[in-house]
Design an enzyme around this catalytic site. Structure first.
Site, mmCIF file in Angstrom:
data_model
loop_
_atom_site.group_PDB
_atom_site.id
_atom_site.type_symbol
_atom_site.label_atom_id
_atom_site.label_comp_id
_atom_site.label_asym_id
_atom_site.label_seq_id
_atom_site.Cartn_x
_atom_site.Cartn_y
_atom_site.Cartn_z
ATOM 1 N N ASP A 187 -33.993 -25.603 19.129
ATOM 2 C CA ASP A 187 -34.101 -27.065 19.099
ATOM 3 C C ASP A 187 -35.201 -27.462 20.069
ATOM 4 O OD1 ASP A 187 -33.368 -29.932 18.824
ATOM 5 O OD2 ASP A 187 -31.581 -29.098 17.872
ATOM 6 N N HIS A 261 -37.015 -31.082 15.214
ATOM 7 C CA HIS A 261 -36.277 -30.413 16.305
ATOM 8 C C HIS A 261 -36.980 -29.136 16.783
ATOM 9 C CE1 HIS A 261 -32.609 -32.873 16.443
ATOM 10 N NE2 HIS A 261 -32.718 -33.004 15.147
ATOM 11 N N GLU A 337 -33.339 -34.647 10.453
ATOM 12 C CA GLU A 337 -33.921 -35.598 11.403
ATOM 13 C C GLU A 337 -35.379 -35.292 11.747
ATOM 14 O OE1 GLU A 337 -30.073 -37.009 13.925
ATOM 15 O OE2 GLU A 337 -30.917 -35.109 14.564
HETATM 16 C C1 ACM Z 1 -27.365 -33.141 12.804
HETATM 17 O O1 ACM Z 1 -26.320 -33.552 13.346
HETATM 18 N N1 ACM Z 1 -28.534 -33.612 13.174
HETATM 19 C C2 ACM Z 1 -27.320 -32.191 11.739
#
Ligand code: ACM
Length: 619
Positions: A187, A261, A337
């Site tokens: 991440d 991420h 995201e």
């Molecule tokens: C997530 O909670 N962004 C998969």
């Protein structure tokens, strides 16, 4: 009554209490058929488990001589019983001994987990416990899981958890028959997996600046601050963990979260992004905006460049090693995201869109996901990703993990994709589990009662596409293993029952009874749990002559809530909450203590009146 001594979680398919009991003695033998060498591993596991707290060195012996009075015997059934499937089992305990039977070794392992819960709570201790009579009630159990995918996700990027801590987490999850550990390995805050062909990923990407306090609000690190906080797993570590998990019938699902991420990867190899610059691994300082409109955007570019062949070469190297290390059939590629505000400005991406005839950034993302799918498939694995991978159209054969509610999963299943249900609404165990005054601040709440109503199989969806369900522990606000345990338990019990037990067996009141029997077991195991179910949610309203009133909403029945507004700590002689209470004009704090049958359960709660005024909507 025998059934009162039986409180298994997850609730088995069939439990028939009988009379009498089984007693574990120093001479009890754990036997298995001589021809079934595979069973020995489960027998050894059981022996080790029972030997530590009892102090008995329980022998494991091949041969049916042990299938006699007073012993424990594990066996694979001579002819397969279809109803039990791969993971089901039958268990009988009584004065004559314990017999666990299954079609496959995994079933015996789950039978052992059930047997363990029949024994006194002290059996969970890792040290010798004296003066306990190790009896189990006589019972006959038939059991098998509702879903094949029973997952827990552990985010080891936001905060790193050592190999030994991960093993400890696995030890707890298998007690409740979870069988997938989803390992969120990468991440913005850290890359946790050694990739030998890309050494900077862990030389640079695994380290940030240690910060303590409230994640996402941390001060920006100075350029010269030491980056010595974090860590990563070597190939050897992963092999050890995979074996440890395998021995406990757990598959490890590796996740490499791309294209968003990805700041830790970009800090290591800045050429992976479409925005030239130098980057650092995030240390919990703010770097994304999350406006209420939902259109989040990055303050710095943390997304891989989908128009760069270098990115696909990079991913090929990463997934080559991931596929070699993790035997599970699936690799998770994230996909969630992705901030696209830097993509919008990229000339490379405009050129890619023209060349590939991509109409918008959804299609650009779908192009990226398609390329990743090809790479993962080429390594002999199936791709799974968060539900954003449906945007712009998803390649056939990819599986979807539905997190933004169930809708993505429903859509995916209707298109013939495999689905794991993991909605924020019911299984996000990074959310606060009690009143916000009692919990590290997180932007949302999830009570265990809500988690217990998780139904992975939506109406009108072909069950064959719903592989199961999963609870996710993101660790932005989870700094250590104790807190990871606290966030997971007891809510993880609710999710375990949702994915293992028959839907018809769901019963909140009975579940609460069984959860309370688990609490001392967790104590003996030295696993931290949340007592939040004993603490009410406190709501505040603009109401009454002083303009402020409160309501307290308990999660479970049978609690007496005693409160004060005079700053003293209430006990059972203080006013008992009935319904809506007006807050005195000059009060500073509300304090609450929960009692049951005259004994305090749960913790003292203190909520400043300023906070209650905020909850009531005062500015
Ligand atoms: C997530 O909670 N962004 C998969």
């Amino acid at each position: 009554m025998a059934s009162a001594q039986i409180h298994i979680i997850p609730q088995p398919v069939e439990v028939k209490p009988a009379s009498g009991s089984f007693t574990l003695l120093p001479g009890t033998v754990i036997g298995y058929p001589a021809a079934q060498g595979d069973v020995k591993k489960v027998a050894d596991y059981l022996s080790a488990l029972l030997s530590a707290p009892t102090g008995y060195a329980l022998p494991v012996r091949p041969g049916s001589a042990a299938r006699s009075a007073g012993n424990i015997y594990l066996e694979l059934q001579a002819s397969s019983e279809p109803a039990l499937g791969k993971e089901g089992y039958r268990l009988q305990s009584g004065p004559n001994g314990v017999l666990i039977q299954a079609n496959e070794v995994a079933g015996l392992f789950y039978g052992v987990q059930t047997f363990r819960q029949l024994l006194p709570a002290q059996i969970e201790s890792r040290q010798l416990v004296k003066d306990v009579r190790w009896t189990a009630p006589a019972v006959s159990v038939m059991d098998h899981p509702r879903f094949g995918w029973r997952g827990l996700m552990l985010d080891v990027s936001r905060h790193f958890f050592t190999k030994e801590e991960v093993k400890r987490y696995i030890d707890d999850m298998v007690k409740f028959k979870y069988n997938v550990l989803h390992f969120h390995l990468t991440d913005d805050q850290g890359w946790r997996l050694e990739i030998k062909s890309l050494p900077k990923l862990t030389e640079v990407g695994a380290w940030n600046v240690k910060k303590v306090g409230r994640f996402n609000y941390f001060s920006k690190p100075e350029l010269n601050e030491p980056r010595d906080y974090g860590g990563f797993y070597t190939h050897e570590d992963i092999r050890e963990l995979v074996q440890y998990a395998k021995d406990r019938h757990v598959e490890i699902l590796p996740e490499i979260d791309v294209p968003g991420h990805s700041l830790a990867a970009i800090a290591s190899y800045p050429e992976l992004t479409s925005t030239p610059g130098t980057y650092q691994v995030n240390s919990g300082e703010k770097f994304m905006e999350w406006p209420p409109s939902g259109h989040f955007y990055g303050l710095i570019d943390n997304a891989l460049n989908p128009a760069s062949e270098k990115v696909y070469t990079f991913l090929d190297k990463v997934f080559t090693e991931v596929a070699q290390l993790f035997p599970f059939a699936y690799i998770h590629m994230g996909g969630d995201e992705t901030a696209r505000n830097f993509w919008e400005k990229s000339a490379d991406i405009k050129a890619l869109m023209a060349r590939e005839k991509l109409k918008n950034l959804d299609e650009v993302q779908a192009y990226f996901v398609g390329r990743v799918n090809q790479i993962i498939n080429a390594k002999g694995k199936k791709m799974i990703g968060w539900d954003e991978i449906l945007q712009g159209g998803l390649v056939p054969g990819a599986a979807v993990m539905s997190w933004r509610g169930m809708e993505g999963g429903i859509t995916a299943a209707k298109k013939g994709h495999e689905v794991v249900m993991s909605p924020t609404t019911h299984v996000y165990i990074d959310y606060m589990q009690g009143d916000a005054s009692m919990e590290p601040p997180v932007y949302a709440s999830l009570r265990m009662k809500k988690a217990y109503s998780f139904e992975p199989l939506p109406e009108g969806v072909d069950p064959k596409f719903i592989k199961g369900g999963q609870a996710n522990l993101w660790t932005e606000q989870v700094y250590n293993l104790r807190q990871a345990q606290y966030m997971t338990w007891p809510r993880g019990l609710a999710v375990a029952e949702a994915v293992w037990s028959p839907a018809s067996a769901r019963n909140w009141t009975d579940f609460v009874r069984r959860v309370e029997h688990q609490f001392p077991r967790f104590d003996h195991a030295q696993t931290k749990i949340a007592p939040s179910m004993y603490e009410p949610d406190v709501k505040a309203f603009k109401s009454g002559t002083n303009g402020l009133a409160i309501e307290m909403i308990p999660e479970i029945d049978g609690l007496d809530l005693h409160y004060s507004f005079d700053n003293s700590y209430p006990d059972a002689f203080y006013p008992k909450y009935g319904s809506k209470v007006e807050v005195p004009k000059d009060a500073d704090n509300l304090r609450v203590a929960t009692y049951r049958n005259g004994k305090q359960v749960g913790r003292f709660m203190t909520i400043p009146i300023t906070e209650l005024r905020r909850r009531a909507g005062y500015k």
